[in-house]
Design an enzyme around this catalytic site. Structure first.
Site, mmCIF file in Angstrom:
data_model
loop_
_atom_site.group_PDB
_atom_site.id
_atom_site.type_symbol
_atom_site.label_atom_id
_atom_site.label_comp_id
_atom_site.label_asym_id
_atom_site.label_seq_id
_atom_site.Cartn_x
_atom_site.Cartn_y
_atom_site.Cartn_z
ATOM 1 N N CYS A 117 0.814 -1.225 0.000
ATOM 2 C CA CYS A 117 0.000 0.000 0.000
ATOM 3 C C CYS A 117 0.844 1.270 0.000
ATOM 4 O O CYS A 117 0.319 2.371 -0.190
ATOM 5 C CB CYS A 117 -0.949 0.000 1.187
ATOM 6 N N HIS A 257 -3.072 7.299 2.756
ATOM 7 C CA HIS A 257 -3.533 6.014 2.231
ATOM 8 C C HIS A 257 -4.921 5.730 2.791
ATOM 9 O O HIS A 257 -5.172 5.934 3.977
ATOM 10 C CB HIS A 257 -2.541 4.923 2.674
ATOM 11 N N ASN A 287 -10.251 0.497 -0.113
ATOM 12 C CA ASN A 287 -8.786 0.458 -0.121
ATOM 13 C C ASN A 287 -8.330 -0.209 -1.421
ATOM 14 O O ASN A 287 -8.499 -1.414 -1.592
ATOM 15 C CB ASN A 287 -8.308 -0.333 1.105
HETATM 16 O O1 UT7 Z 1 -3.871 -1.181 3.649
HETATM 17 C C1 UT7 Z 1 -2.884 -1.833 4.424
HETATM 18 C C2 UT7 Z 1 -3.013 -1.478 5.825
HETATM 19 N N1 UT7 Z 1 -4.261 -2.010 6.351
HETATM 20 C C3 UT7 Z 1 -4.855 -1.370 7.328
HETATM 21 O O2 UT7 Z 1 -4.420 -0.334 7.725
HETATM 22 C C4 UT7 Z 1 -6.072 -2.027 7.971
HETATM 23 C C5 UT7 Z 1 -5.971 -1.911 9.461
HETATM 24 N N2 UT7 Z 1 -7.047 -2.562 10.203
HETATM 25 C C6 UT7 Z 1 -8.336 -2.186 10.153
HETATM 26 O O3 UT7 Z 1 -8.720 -1.345 9.376
HETATM 27 C C7 UT7 Z 1 -9.290 -2.783 11.173
HETATM 28 O O4 UT7 Z 1 -8.550 -3.471 12.155
HETATM 29 C C8 UT7 Z 1 -10.340 -3.758 10.544
HETATM 30 C C9 UT7 Z 1 -11.327 -2.977 9.711
HETATM 31 C C10 UT7 Z 1 -9.640 -4.810 9.685
HETATM 32 C C11 UT7 Z 1 -11.137 -4.470 11.648
HETATM 33 O O5 UT7 Z 1 -11.713 -3.526 12.539
HETATM 34 P P1 UT7 Z 1 -11.522 -3.664 14.123
HETATM 35 O O6 UT7 Z 1 -12.283 -2.584 14.744
HETATM 36 O O7 UT7 Z 1 -10.049 -3.722 14.391
HETATM 37 O O8 UT7 Z 1 -12.252 -5.015 14.420
HETATM 38 P P2 UT7 Z 1 -11.683 -6.324 15.122
HETATM 39 O O9 UT7 Z 1 -10.823 -7.088 14.164
HETATM 40 O O10 UT7 Z 1 -11.128 -5.964 16.441
HETATM 41 O O11 UT7 Z 1 -13.035 -7.131 15.337
HETATM 42 C C12 UT7 Z 1 -14.045 -6.671 16.234
HETATM 43 C C13 UT7 Z 1 -15.248 -7.594 16.130
HETATM 44 C C14 UT7 Z 1 -14.895 -9.078 16.180
HETATM 45 O O12 UT7 Z 1 -15.919 -9.738 16.923
HETATM 46 P P3 UT7 Z 1 -15.651 -10.184 18.442
HETATM 47 O O13 UT7 Z 1 -14.471 -11.095 18.384
HETATM 48 O O14 UT7 Z 1 -15.355 -8.896 19.179
HETATM 49 O O15 UT7 Z 1 -16.926 -10.831 18.823
HETATM 50 C C15 UT7 Z 1 -14.948 -9.517 14.751
HETATM 51 O O16 UT7 Z 1 -15.296 -10.890 14.607
HETATM 52 O O17 UT7 Z 1 -15.903 -7.388 14.874
HETATM 53 C C16 UT7 Z 1 -16.075 -8.650 14.219
HETATM 54 N N3 UT7 Z 1 -15.999 -8.430 12.786
HETATM 55 C C17 UT7 Z 1 -17.078 -8.147 12.037
HETATM 56 N N4 UT7 Z 1 -18.369 -7.982 12.326
HETATM 57 C C18 UT7 Z 1 -19.209 -7.680 11.331
HETATM 58 C C19 UT7 Z 1 -14.904 -8.461 11.999
HETATM 59 N N5 UT7 Z 1 -15.253 -8.194 10.716
HETATM 60 C C20 UT7 Z 1 -16.587 -8.000 10.719
HETATM 61 C C21 UT7 Z 1 -17.514 -7.670 9.718
HETATM 62 N N6 UT7 Z 1 -18.806 -7.515 10.065
HETATM 63 N N7 UT7 Z 1 -17.157 -7.483 8.436
#
Ligand code: UT7
Length: 360
Positions: A117, A257, A287
């Site tokens: 990225c 980004h 993205n």
């Molecule tokens: O481009 C290269 C660089 N990439 C980035 O910079 C991406 C960086 N990361 C992110 O943008 C975020 O971490 C994500 C968007 C990938 C995820 O968001 P988050 O707020 O960090 O969520 P999380 O992974 O901590 O998950 C929170 C909860 C989980 O449920 P539990 O375990 O708390 O019950 C996940 O299972 O949200 C759940 N979850 C979803 N729920 C509904 C994860 N994906 C989804 C989804 N829909 N699509």
């Protein structure tokens, strides 16, 4: 001899017509518009469907064609094409060679660069070096990815994030005090575990097993990557601003980004820049990896003015990251009018119609 700066003299872009919205995404994986908007900030993303075209070169060729039409330069005067992508059409030949061949750029050489990225940031630095050395006068720097080709649509943690798109800039030499002034770029080589595609390269060759194990898709540990992205992008912007004594009031635009709207807001807060000075299009572009920075320029071109001080920042797999300081070289409104962004900005026509017009 007068000092030569490398300045951007035009922008072109392309996004495929198919729009995958959060409603449709919710039929593919267990998710919702509310969750995606709150946690990522993506409403819709463009997807290159096989029936429309295939490969990053399909989009990149159209972006470069638009750039050549807008700038009206002689295609034979293009000396090089650099393509920043993580989704090349093939291992070889390069995507750059396909673009050059498609557009018959007779006097150009070209190559692909892979820095995930952060690829476009690195490619601009390399391109600027080619110009400021005095060895090249006019080159094209492209960034874009066919992210849907390596997105696992069974993994709700990653699939809502990504979209497809490509954009490019013309870079030329100038003796004016405009152009790419400085870059702060870094790689730490520590990012494999939280962000990678495990198979398909020479370390883990494609096999029935790698396909069965779904190892040809993006794997990401979101929270870890999120933390590193905010810290490193903010630090990089602060470093480059300090080097040039730029206060927040000097900065016309921050171009981050487009990884997650919460990352963009956190970076803006850390450096104290108001959000109206931050380019954001993640809501409808998602993205696009190497495409995010030039696609921002493509969409915001009408608002850019000669002399605007701009800081770009990006973060990606590797980890790779950095920030670049640029003084913009032309008034964008007249140039952008050649591809009708204003229809979309004014909401006079639907987004679909606008893209169809811009993509011609
Ligand atoms: O481009 C290269 C660089 N990439 C980035 O910079 C991406 C960086 N990361 C992110 O943008 C975020 O971490 C994500 C968007 C990938 C995820 O968001 P988050 O707020 O960090 O969520 P999380 O992974 O901590 O998950 C929170 C909860 C989980 O449920 P539990 O375990 O708390 O019950 C996940 O299972 O949200 C759940 N979850 C979803 N729920 C509904 C994860 N994906 C989804 C989804 N829909 N699509």
């Amino acid at each position: 001899m007068e000092k030569i700066n490398a300045v951007i003299t035009g922008v072109g872009g392309y996004v495929p017509n198919y729009i995958l919205d959060n409603e449709e995404m919710s039929t593919i994986v267990d998710t919702s518009d509310e969750w995606i908007m709150e946690r990522i900030g993506v409403k819709t993303r463009h997807i290159l469907k096989p029936e429309q075209g295939s490969g990053t070169s399909y989009m990149m060729t159209r972006a470069v064609k638009q750039l050549l039409e807008k700038t009206q330069v002689d295609p034979d005067s293009i000396e090089a094409v650099i393509v920043a992508t993580t989704t090349p059409d093939y291992h070889f030949p390069s995507t750059a060679s396909l673009v050059i061949g498609n557009l018959d750029l007779k006097n150009a050489f070209g190559f692909d660069m892979e820095a995930a990225c952060a690829g476009f940031l690195y490619a601009m630095e390399v391109g600027a070096g080619m110009i400021t050395s005095g060895r090249h006068k006019r080159i094209i720097v492209c960034g874009g990815d066919h992210m849907s080709s390596m997105t696992n649509y069974q993994d709700r943690n990653t699939c809502p994030i990504f979209g497809d798109g490509a954009a490019c800039v013309m870079m030329e030499g100038t003796t004016e005090e405009v152009g790419l002034i400085d870059s702060y770029l870094r790689v730490d080589g520590k990012g494999y575990d939280p962000l990678h595609m495990a198979a398909g390269g020479s370390a883990n060759m494609p096999s029935h097993e790698t396909v069965d194990q779904r190892l040809h898709f993006v794997y990401q540990e979101g929270r870890t990557v999120f933390k590193h992205a905010v810290t490193n992008m903010s630090n990089a912007v602060e470093t480059i601003a300090k080097r040039h004594n730029l206060t927040k009031d000097d900065i016309a635009w921050v171009v981050p980004h487009q990884a997650n709207v919460r990352i963009e807001s956190a970076v803006a807060r850390r450096i104290g820049v108001e959000e109206e000075h931050v380019m954001i299009n993640i809501d409808h572009m998602a993205n696009t990896s190497g495409g995010t920075l030039p696609l921002c320029l493509w969409e915001y071109e009408p608002q850019l003015k000669k002399g605007d001080k701009i800081i770009f920042t990006a973060f990606g797999a590797g980890f790779t990251w950095g920030a670049s300081y640029m003084i913009w070289g032309y008034d964008g409104a007249a140039e952008a009018a050649k591809s009708p962004a204003e229809f979309y900005k004014e909401g006079a026509i639907s987004r679909e119609e606008w893209y169809a017009k811009r993509n011609k």
